[in-house]
Design a protein around this motif. Structure first.
Motif, short mmCIF file in Angstrom:
data_model
loop_
_atom_site.label_atom_id
_atom_site.label_comp_id
_atom_site.label_asym_id
_atom_site.label_seq_id
_atom_site.Cartn_x
_atom_site.Cartn_y
_atom_site.Cartn_z
N PHE A 57 0.83 -1.21 0.00
CA PHE A 57 0.00 0.00 0.00
C PHE A 57 0.87 1.26 0.00
O PHE A 57 0.51 2.28 -0.61
CB PHE A 57 -0.95 -0.01 1.20
CG PHE A 57 -1.85 1.19 1.26
CD1 PHE A 57 -2.77 1.46 0.24
CD2 PHE A 57 -1.78 2.08 2.32
CE1 PHE A 57 -3.59 2.58 0.29
CE2 PHE A 57 -2.61 3.20 2.37
CZ PHE A 57 -3.51 3.44 1.36
N ALA A 58 2.03 1.20 0.66
CA ALA A 58 2.92 2.37 0.70
C ALA A 58 3.36 2.75 -0.71
O ALA A 58 3.50 3.94 -1.03
CB ALA A 58 4.13 2.07 1.58
N VAL A 61 0.56 4.60 -2.36
CA VAL A 61 0.52 5.98 -1.86
C VAL A 61 1.51 6.84 -2.65
O VAL A 61 1.21 7.95 -3.08
CB VAL A 61 0.86 6.02 -0.34
CG1 VAL A 61 1.03 7.44 0.15
CG2 VAL A 61 -0.23 5.30 0.46
N ASP A 62 2.72 6.29 -2.87
CA ASP A 62 3.74 7.02 -3.63
C ASP A 62 3.30 7.26 -5.08
O ASP A 62 3.51 8.34 -5.63
CB ASP A 62 5.06 6.24 -3.63
CG ASP A 62 5.77 6.35 -2.29
OD1 ASP A 62 5.50 7.32 -1.56
OD2 ASP A 62 6.59 5.47 -1.98
N ALA A 77 -3.50 9.32 -0.88
CA ALA A 77 -4.17 8.06 -0.57
C ALA A 77 -3.87 7.75 0.89
O ALA A 77 -2.71 7.73 1.30
CB ALA A 77 -3.66 6.95 -1.47
N MET A 78 -4.91 7.56 1.67
CA MET A 78 -4.74 7.31 3.11
C MET A 78 -5.66 6.19 3.54
O MET A 78 -6.80 6.09 3.07
CB MET A 78 -5.07 8.58 3.93
CG MET A 78 -4.13 9.73 3.64
SD MET A 78 -4.84 11.35 4.07
CE MET A 78 -4.77 11.32 5.84
N HIS A 79 -5.18 5.38 4.45
CA HIS A 79 -6.00 4.29 4.98
C HIS A 79 -7.27 4.87 5.61
O HIS A 79 -7.22 5.88 6.32
CB HIS A 79 -5.20 3.53 6.03
CG HIS A 79 -5.72 2.15 6.28
ND1 HIS A 79 -6.91 1.93 6.91
CD2 HIS A 79 -5.22 0.94 5.98
CE1 HIS A 79 -7.13 0.64 6.99
NE2 HIS A 79 -6.11 0.00 6.43
N GLU A 80 -8.39 4.22 5.36
CA GLU A 80 -9.69 4.74 5.83
C GLU A 80 -9.75 4.90 7.34
O GLU A 80 -10.46 5.77 7.86
CB GLU A 80 -10.80 3.79 5.36
CG GLU A 80 -12.19 4.24 5.70
CD GLU A 80 -13.20 3.10 5.63
OE1 GLU A 80 -14.35 3.38 5.31
OE2 GLU A 80 -12.83 1.94 5.90
N ILE A 82 -7.94 6.16 9.56
CA ILE A 82 -7.60 7.43 10.22
C ILE A 82 -8.81 8.35 10.27
O ILE A 82 -9.03 9.07 11.25
CB ILE A 82 -6.38 8.12 9.57
CG1 ILE A 82 -5.96 9.32 10.43
CG2 ILE A 82 -6.64 8.54 8.14
CD1 ILE A 82 -4.57 9.83 10.15
N LYS B 65 3.33 6.47 6.31
CA LYS B 65 3.03 6.43 4.87
C LYS B 65 1.59 5.95 4.63
O LYS B 65 0.84 6.55 3.85
CB LYS B 65 4.04 5.52 4.19
CG LYS B 65 3.88 5.32 2.71
CD LYS B 65 4.11 6.58 1.90
CE LYS B 65 5.55 6.97 1.69
NZ LYS B 65 6.34 6.11 0.88
N GLU B 66 1.20 4.89 5.29
CA GLU B 66 -0.11 4.28 4.99
C GLU B 66 -1.28 5.13 5.49
O GLU B 66 -2.33 5.15 4.87
CB GLU B 66 -0.18 2.89 5.64
CG GLU B 66 0.75 1.89 4.97
CD GLU B 66 0.90 0.63 5.80
OE1 GLU B 66 -0.05 0.29 6.53
OE2 GLU B 66 1.97 0.00 5.73
N TYR B 67 -1.07 5.80 6.62
CA TYR B 67 -2.19 6.55 7.20
C TYR B 67 -2.08 8.05 6.93
O TYR B 67 -2.96 8.82 7.32
CB TYR B 67 -2.29 6.26 8.71
CG TYR B 67 -2.77 4.85 8.94
CD1 TYR B 67 -4.11 4.57 9.20
CD2 TYR B 67 -1.90 3.77 8.84
CE1 TYR B 67 -4.56 3.28 9.36
CE2 TYR B 67 -2.34 2.46 9.00
CZ TYR B 67 -3.67 2.23 9.26
OH TYR B 67 -4.12 0.93 9.41
N GLY B 68 -0.98 8.46 6.32
CA GLY B 68 -0.83 9.84 5.92
C GLY B 68 -0.64 10.81 7.08
O GLY B 68 -0.83 12.01 6.93
#
Lengths: 89, 450
Positions: A57-58, A61-62, A77-80, A82, B65-68
């Motif tokens: 997933f990282a 995001v990149d 793109a961020m994990h839901e 948060i 990175k994953e959660y921003g």
């Protein structure tokens, strides 16, 4: 597992197509799109399913950040989780 | 799908208002590293830290990175090293300091804390050895942090230790004089020190903590200041409500990150520290929050009341958002690390005396304050004694991190998150006679709670 892709910037041709193409390439399934254009200003929220994503997933995001830079847009793109953590009890 | 406005609110907090996780701190017990051979002791400490924290930095980066959500610091805290120094020489204590610093460098963490002692009631041989080694240890290492607890509500104030710490700070300043007394920025003197604090320089892994633990410190002064500005022309009850709601959201992110880090590192979750921790970045300042409430400059009359309300509202909002709250939990007022505090001190609105009053109602104490380089040991000890008394009598944590460098009015630059500070004038009248009496100030009546 779900993620949220947010896109903000000046409206132009093919923004959704470009974001969708990256999603399709990484086996990220689009579940919902909410999009508005206000005075040439484009803003979109995309909810995607990342449970079958083909890259870490990282890396996804990149890819989204790079796509944003190349097209003069701000794409995150961020994990839901948060958003759920912050706004849902 | 999460609400569109909520999504943009979160993104705006992170991108525009400097919301971040200030630190993921892994606590590691060193008790099983004990050895009667100093070299073997150092090797065991090094191996244990390297083993448990080997994935800390990468895990923090992955979550970021994953959660921003930016995670600014990854840190390690260890058992107070004085407890390992019972049969250790001064050279051995210095070898431990170098060992800890080496581990910090190789792990890629920002700081390692725990090179300290708890001496609120008196000294052991180990704590004397350790405190004696602090100035040289901090002058010859880069990422090592040290803290000494000299008072508690239960024990009173160890004035021998207060007198000694005046000398230690003075020596730290002298040994690192050519580097803006940076050694003093890594040394903090406490009352009622918490054993699960993730923030430096005071973090250590307390005696009642598990083998390893993950503690997380949140931040977000910029988010609170923006929310207050958006609240407009409302009364102070509504301002307090706004702060509570904002603190809740900030802390929920801290709880999420703590839970993720704990799961991925397979280390128990300890606490979330609810603190509002500023940085020198514009827009990330606790002073600006106070000014957005309606103060012309931080430090003017009304500042203590505004800070008291802020500190209380942060706790009330944050405590509901986390399953375990601990550490310092409140508003920090480190002068050099806060753009608004720096400006207020520079223009004369914020004095040492006003800062002391503010520490009676916020979470820590006289933090990152540059005082004239020629300040005597006795005056430093007097400042420590006053601050510790506030903590001991009010049953709260207080701390002192003073940097004697330059002359009043000079700007002292520490770099990075430590920022820069104008040198604040200090009273020239000396408490030397009182400090030289030493002894122990008895515990206050409020210590008798049973």
């Amino acid at each position: 597992m779900k993620a949220v892709i947010s896109v903000v910037g000046k409206d132009t041709f093919g923004i959704i197509a470009k974001v969708s193409a990256v999603c399709a390439g990484d086996q990220v399934n689009i579940q919902d799109i909410s999009q508005t254009v206000l005075q040439d200003y484009f803003s979109m929220i995309m909810l995607v399913d990342i449970s079958r994503i083909s890259v870490p997933f990282a890396d996804f995001v990149d890819q989204m950040s790079r796509l944003g830079e190349e097209n003069n847009l701000e794409i995150h793109a961020m994990h839901e989780d948060i958003f759920n953590a912050m706004h849902r009890i | 799908m999460p609400n569109r406005n909520d999504i943009f609110e979160t993104i705006n907090m992170i991108r525009e208002e400097c919301l971040d996780i200030r630190t993921i701190t892994m606590g590691i017990s060193l008790f099983d590293c004990q050895s009667d051979d100093e070299k073997r002791l150092c090797n065991k400490i090094y191996d244990k830290i390297m083993f448990h924290a080997r994935n800390l930095v990468q895990t923090g980066a992955d979550i970021e990175k994953e959660y921003g959500i930016p995670i600014i610091n990854k840190r390690v805290s260890v058992t107070p090293v004085s407890l390992m120094c019972g049969g250790v020489s001064r050279d051995g204590a210095l070898a431990i300091a170098r060992t800890l610093d080496k581990a910090a460098h190789e792990l890629g963490i920002n700081f390692i804390g725990g090179y300290g002692a708890l001496v609120q009631k008196g000294f052991t041989n180990g704590s004397r050895t350790l405190i004696d080694a602090i100035p040289e240890a901090l002058a010859t290492t880069e990422r090592l942090c040290s803290s000494v607890n000299v008072g508690s509500t239960k024990a009173g104030i160890n004035m021998d230790a207060v007198a000694l710490m005046g000398k230690v700070i003075r020596k730290c300043a002298d040994l690192t004089a050519n580097n803006n007394a940076i050694g003093c920025a890594k040394l903090v003197v406490f009352a009622n020190v918490p054993e699960d604090n993730p923030f430096m320089a005071g973090a250590f892994h307390g005696m009642g903590e598990p083998e390893t633990v993950i503690n997380v410190g949140v931040s977000g002064p910029g988010v609170v200041a923006s929310a207050i500005r958006r609240a407009g022309d409302c009364n102070l009850t509504e301002i307090a409500e706004t702060i509570k709601r904002t603190a809740f959201k900030i802390t929920r992110v801290g709880q999420l990150v703590a839970k993720l880090a704990s799961e991925r590192l397979n280390v128990p979750f300890g606490i979330v520290d609810l603190s509002l921790a500023p940085t020198p970045a514009v827009g990330d300042s606790v002073a600006y929050i106070l000014e957005s409430i309606g103060l012309e400059k931080c430090g003017c009359p009304g500042t203590t009341a505004a800070l008291a309300m802020l500190n209380d509202a942060v706790k009330k909002g944050g405590v509901m958002a986390s399953s375990h709250v601990g550490g310092l939990s409140g508003a920090f007022i480190p002068v050099s690390e806060d753009a608004g505090m720096i400006e207020a001190a520079r223009c004369g609105a914020l004095s040492l005396e006003k800062l002391e009053a503010m520490t009676a109602v916020c979470s820590v104490g006289l933090d990152m304050i540059a005082i004239p380089g020629d300040t005597s040991e006795a005056v430093i000890s007097g400042i420590i004694a006053d601050e510790i008394a506030i903590g001991v009598v009010n049953n709260k944590t207080t701390a002192v991190r003073l940097i004697p460098a330059g002359n009043a009015g000079d700007m002292i630059c520490f770099g990075g998150l430590l920022g820069e500070a104008p040198v604040i004038p200090v009273s020239k009248y000396s408490p030397e006679k009182m400090i030289s009496r030493c002894g122990r100030i008895p515990a206050p009546l409020q210590s008798l709670r049973n």
